[in-house]
Design a protein around this motif. Structure first.
Motif, PDB file in Angstrom:
ATOM      1  N   SER A 239       0.826  -1.195  -0.094  1.00  0.00           N
ATOM      2  CA  SER A 239      -0.012  -0.111   0.053  1.00  0.00           C
ATOM      3  C   SER A 239       0.697   1.316   0.026  1.00  0.00           C
ATOM      4  CB  SER A 239      -0.808  -0.121   1.293  1.00  0.00           C
ATOM      5  OG  SER A 239      -1.579   1.280   1.523  1.00  0.00           O
ATOM      6  N   VAL A 240       1.696   1.294   0.853  1.00  0.00           N
ATOM      7  CA  VAL A 240       2.795   2.403   1.008  1.00  0.00           C
ATOM      8  C   VAL A 240       3.451   2.678  -0.127  1.00  0.00           C
ATOM      9  CG1 VAL A 240       4.847   3.163   2.342  1.00  0.00           C
ATOM     10  CG2 VAL A 240       2.773   2.404   3.622  1.00  0.00           C
ATOM     11  N   ASN A 241       3.943   1.604  -1.005  1.00  0.00           N
ATOM     12  CA  ASN A 241       4.572   1.658  -2.038  1.00  0.00           C
ATOM     13  C   ASN A 241       4.048   2.167  -3.429  1.00  0.00           C
ATOM     14  OD1 ASN A 241       8.003   1.051  -1.885  1.00  0.00           O
ATOM     15  ND2 ASN A 241       6.725  -0.363  -0.578  1.00  0.00           N
ATOM     16  N   ILE A 242       2.741   1.637  -3.469  1.00  0.00           N
ATOM     17  CA  ILE A 242       1.845   2.063  -4.407  1.00  0.00           C
ATOM     18  C   ILE A 242       1.359   3.605  -4.331  1.00  0.00           C
ATOM     19  CG2 ILE A 242      -0.447   1.851  -5.332  1.00  0.00           C
ATOM     20  CD1 ILE A 242      -0.324  -1.211  -4.734  1.00  0.00           C
ATOM     21  N   ALA A 243       1.352   4.098  -3.129  1.00  0.00           N
ATOM     22  CA  ALA A 243       1.022   5.365  -2.945  1.00  0.00           C
ATOM     23  C   ALA A 243       2.105   6.286  -3.279  1.00  0.00           C
ATOM     24  CB  ALA A 243       0.799   5.603  -1.330  1.00  0.00           C
ATOM     25  N   LEU A 244       3.335   5.798  -2.856  1.00  0.00           N
ATOM     26  CA  LEU A 244       4.539   6.589  -3.443  1.00  0.00           C
ATOM     27  C   LEU A 244       4.563   6.656  -4.853  1.00  0.00           C
ATOM     28  CD1 LEU A 244       7.264   7.979  -3.030  1.00  0.00           C
ATOM     29  CD2 LEU A 244       8.138   5.507  -2.937  1.00  0.00           C
ATOM     30  N   VAL A 245       4.521   5.624  -5.619  1.00  0.00           N
ATOM     31  CA  VAL A 245       4.361   5.815  -7.078  1.00  0.00           C
ATOM     32  C   VAL A 245       3.400   6.623  -7.824  1.00  0.00           C
ATOM     33  CG1 VAL A 245       3.299   3.488  -7.813  1.00  0.00           C
ATOM     34  CG2 VAL A 245       5.348   4.677  -9.340  1.00  0.00           C
ATOM     35  N   ASN A 246       1.997   6.373  -6.998  1.00  0.00           N
ATOM     36  CA  ASN A 246       0.905   7.265  -7.388  1.00  0.00           C
ATOM     37  C   ASN A 246       1.271   8.843  -7.346  1.00  0.00           C
ATOM     38  OD1 ASN A 246      -0.822   5.397  -8.399  1.00  0.00           O
ATOM     39  ND2 ASN A 246      -1.523   4.933  -6.482  1.00  0.00           N
ATOM     40  N   GLU A 247       1.899   8.910  -6.170  1.00  0.00           N
ATOM     41  CA  GLU A 247       2.165  10.542  -5.889  1.00  0.00           C
ATOM     42  C   GLU A 247       3.071  11.065  -6.889  1.00  0.00           C
ATOM     43  OE1 GLU A 247       2.065  12.906  -1.829  1.00  0.00           O
ATOM     44  OE2 GLU A 247       4.094  11.754  -1.862  1.00  0.00           O
ATOM     45  N   LEU A 248       4.338  10.344  -7.067  1.00  0.00           N
ATOM     46  CA  LEU A 248       5.173  10.677  -8.090  1.00  0.00           C
ATOM     47  C   LEU A 248       4.464  10.807  -9.410  1.00  0.00           C
ATOM     48  CD1 LEU A 248       8.435   8.638  -6.960  1.00  0.00           C
ATOM     49  CD2 LEU A 248       7.989  10.966  -6.727  1.00  0.00           C
ATOM     50  N   SER A 249       3.627   9.880  -9.727  1.00  0.00           N
ATOM     51  CA  SER A 249       2.934   9.990 -10.975  1.00  0.00           C
ATOM     52  C   SER A 249       2.233  11.331 -11.463  1.00  0.00           C
ATOM     53  CB  SER A 249       1.955   8.721 -11.359  1.00  0.00           C
ATOM     54  OG  SER A 249       0.844   9.082 -10.640  1.00  0.00           O
ATOM     55  N   VAL A 250       1.812  11.939 -10.280  1.00  0.00           N
ATOM     56  CA  VAL A 250       1.038  13.220 -10.296  1.00  0.00           C
ATOM     57  C   VAL A 250       2.280  14.155 -10.618  1.00  0.00           C
ATOM     58  CG1 VAL A 250      -0.443  14.851  -9.028  1.00  0.00           C
ATOM     59  CG2 VAL A 250      -0.860  12.443  -9.012  1.00  0.00           C
ATOM     60  N   LEU A 251       3.315  14.138  -9.825  1.00  0.00           N
ATOM     61  CA  LEU A 251       4.342  15.035  -9.854  1.00  0.00           C
ATOM     62  C   LEU A 251       4.929  15.121 -11.321  1.00  0.00           C
ATOM     63  CD1 LEU A 251       6.416  17.116  -8.698  1.00  0.00           C
ATOM     64  CD2 LEU A 251       7.584  15.127  -7.758  1.00  0.00           C
ATOM     65  N   CYS A 252       5.190  13.857 -11.739  1.00  0.00           N
ATOM     66  CA  CYS A 252       5.846  13.699 -13.078  1.00  0.00           C
ATOM     67  C   CYS A 252       4.905  14.447 -14.119  1.00  0.00           C
ATOM     68  CB  CYS A 252       6.247  12.152 -13.423  1.00  0.00           C
ATOM     69  SG  CYS A 252       7.401  11.595 -12.489  1.00  0.00           S
ATOM     70  N   ARG A 253       3.507  14.056 -14.022  1.00  0.00           N
ATOM     71  CA  ARG A 253       2.742  14.730 -15.005  1.00  0.00           C
ATOM     72  C   ARG A 253       2.891  16.297 -14.962  1.00  0.00           C
ATOM     73  NH1 ARG A 253       0.028  16.002 -19.189  1.00  0.00           N
ATOM     74  NH2 ARG A 253      -1.751  17.380 -18.929  1.00  0.00           N
ATOM     75  N   ARG A 254       3.188  17.015 -13.792  1.00  0.00           N
ATOM     76  CA  ARG A 254       3.342  18.420 -14.003  1.00  0.00           C
ATOM     77  C   ARG A 254       4.560  18.635 -14.340  1.00  0.00           C
ATOM     78  NH1 ARG A 254       1.217  20.952  -8.243  1.00  0.00           N
ATOM     79  NH2 ARG A 254      -1.346  19.967  -7.934  1.00  0.00           N
ATOM     80  N   MET A 255       5.560  17.727 -14.245  1.00  0.00           N
ATOM     81  CA  MET A 255       7.026  18.049 -14.781  1.00  0.00           C
ATOM     82  C   MET A 255       7.311  17.489 -16.092  1.00  0.00           C
ATOM     83  SD  MET A 255       9.228  16.939 -11.260  1.00  0.00           S
ATOM     84  CE  MET A 255      10.856  17.454 -12.032  1.00  0.00           C
ATOM     85  N   ASN A 256       6.235  17.147 -16.681  1.00  0.00           N
ATOM     86  CA  ASN A 256       6.298  16.506 -18.283  1.00  0.00           C
ATOM     87  C   ASN A 256       7.210  15.380 -18.175  1.00  0.00           C
ATOM     88  OD1 ASN A 256       5.473  16.453 -20.948  1.00  0.00           O
ATOM     89  ND2 ASN A 256       6.927  17.772 -21.608  1.00  0.00           N
ATOM     90  N   ILE A 257       7.213  14.375 -17.507  1.00  0.00           N
ATOM     91  CA  ILE A 257       8.193  13.115 -17.251  1.00  0.00           C
ATOM     92  C   ILE A 257       7.180  12.232 -17.286  1.00  0.00           C
ATOM     93  CG2 ILE A 257       9.855  12.046 -15.817  1.00  0.00           C
ATOM     94  CD1 ILE A 257      10.527  14.656 -14.503  1.00  0.00           C
TER      95      ILE A 257
END
Length: 358
Positions: A239-257
């Motif tokens: 659960s924690v690791n899925i949350a980490l990558v979910n959060e990073l996916s939102v950040l990467c979207r903003r950073m165009n990554i």
């Protein structure tokens, strides 16, 4: 003069020895309470090892289906189930009174949460009540339902001992976590190491002996609490690791990554990294539920698992984020969200399963 304690000790030794002999000789009768995605594959594995298995469930439809040799669990195919039913190795009933005649009882009932994210012990209470009213002599009872640390000792044990029976003397009680992965044909019941913790050393010993008859690897631990916490650690880790990558996916979207490219690149590291992938949330029977059992129990000790709670909040927010992204993409094409037809390919929580719950 004969010492009554010696007589009692001899009786206990004789009782567990008889049970162990039945297990070794495959003459022990086994009951599985709860015939769901854990219970039915467990019934199959036990029956294939040569035991006679009785499934007990509150659903008459499930009972009738199993007795007809028809599986409603995707991982259990009719050609595998039907011969075991025909040979009398598997049968099913709604009658808890049949528990009295069994030697081993495995409890595999669901442990959901309420809408307030708190444990719903209703199904477990039904199972415990049915056991307490129909407890036999020298039976092995093993709970496999994922729940909070302390459930076996604090919730189950007092009810089973309420009428004067004693664990380790009149019956044997343990917790053994289940690790069934629906849709996974590589790791079946036999292949999944079984962690077992009993109320007493004798309970652990006889439970380990039983599971060793149909599971390749059994790991005894010092108590039911350790086994219960082990399962919660495994699922909270995910659960924690899925949350980490979910959060990073939102950040990467903003950073165009491209987060997928990032995870693939990180996966080339041969040690210290395990890939997790973003999605519209978390689903299934375990990951959206189990961490809340732990956070609920932690409050009893004035401890707040902020890290776990934050992961749950992140994962719970992903469906809303996904909806906002769909709206933004439609807007880019000049389409409103309302009234637009959207094709969704795949609505289960993962590939190769047909269960749409959670």
């Amino acid at each position: 003069m004969t010492n009554s304690k010696n007589i009692e000790s001899a009786s206990i030794t004789s009782g567990i020895a008889d049970l162990a002999k039945k297990i070794a000789g495959r003459t022990a009768t086994v009951g599985v309470i709860g015939m769901g995605y854990v219970g039915v594959p467990t019934m199959m594995a036990v029956a294939e090892a040569g035991f006679h298995v009785m499934g007990i469930d509150t659903s008459l439809d499930r009972v009738q289906s199993i007795n007809a040799g028809l599986s409603y669990i995707e991982d259990v195919k009719n050609p595998s189930l039907e011969p075991l039913v025909s040979q009398g190795l598997i049968s099913a009933s709604t009658d808890y009174a049949l528990v009295r005649g069994l030697d081993v009882i495995l409890v595999c009932v669901p442990t959901p949460i309420t809408k307030f994210k708190e444990p719903d012990l209703g199904p477990m209470q039904v199972a415990v009540s049915g056991l307490a009213k129909n407890l036999g002599d020298q039976q092995l009872i093993v709970f496999q339902s994922t729940t909070f640390p302390g459930s076996t000792e604090e919730f189950v044990l007092p009810q089973l001992e309420a009428l004067g029976n004693k664990a380790g003397r009149d019956f044997y009680l343990a917790f053994a976590l289940e690790r069934i992965d629906p849709g996974n044909q590589q790791y079946l019941v036999r292949d999944l190491p079984k962690v077992v913790g009993g109320i007493t050393p004798a309970c652990t010993e006889i439970a380990s002996a039983f599971f060793s008859s149909f599971v390749d690897s059994v790991i005894p631990v010092s108590s039911p609490k350790v086994a219960e916490m082990t399962k919660l650690l495994e699922n909270t880790f995910r659960s924690v690791n899925i949350a980490l990558v979910n959060e990073l996916s939102v950040l990467c979207r903003r950073m165009n990554i491209d987060i997928w490219e990032v995870v693939d690149a990180a996966s080339t590291k041969p040690f210290g990294f395990m890939p997790f992938y973003p999605g519209p949330g978390v689903g299934g029977h375990c990951i959206p539920v189990d961490p809340f059992y732990l956070s609920w129990k932690a409050k009893e000790y004035d401890f707040y698992v902020n890290f776990i709670q934050l992961a749950a909040e992140t994962n719970d927010n992903m469906p809303y984020y996904t909806l906002s992204r769909i709206g933004a993409i439609l807007n880019d094409h000049g389409l409103p969200l309302k009234g637009t037809k959207i094709l969704v390919l795949g609505i289960t929580f993962k590939a190769n399963v047909n269960d749409t719950r959670n």
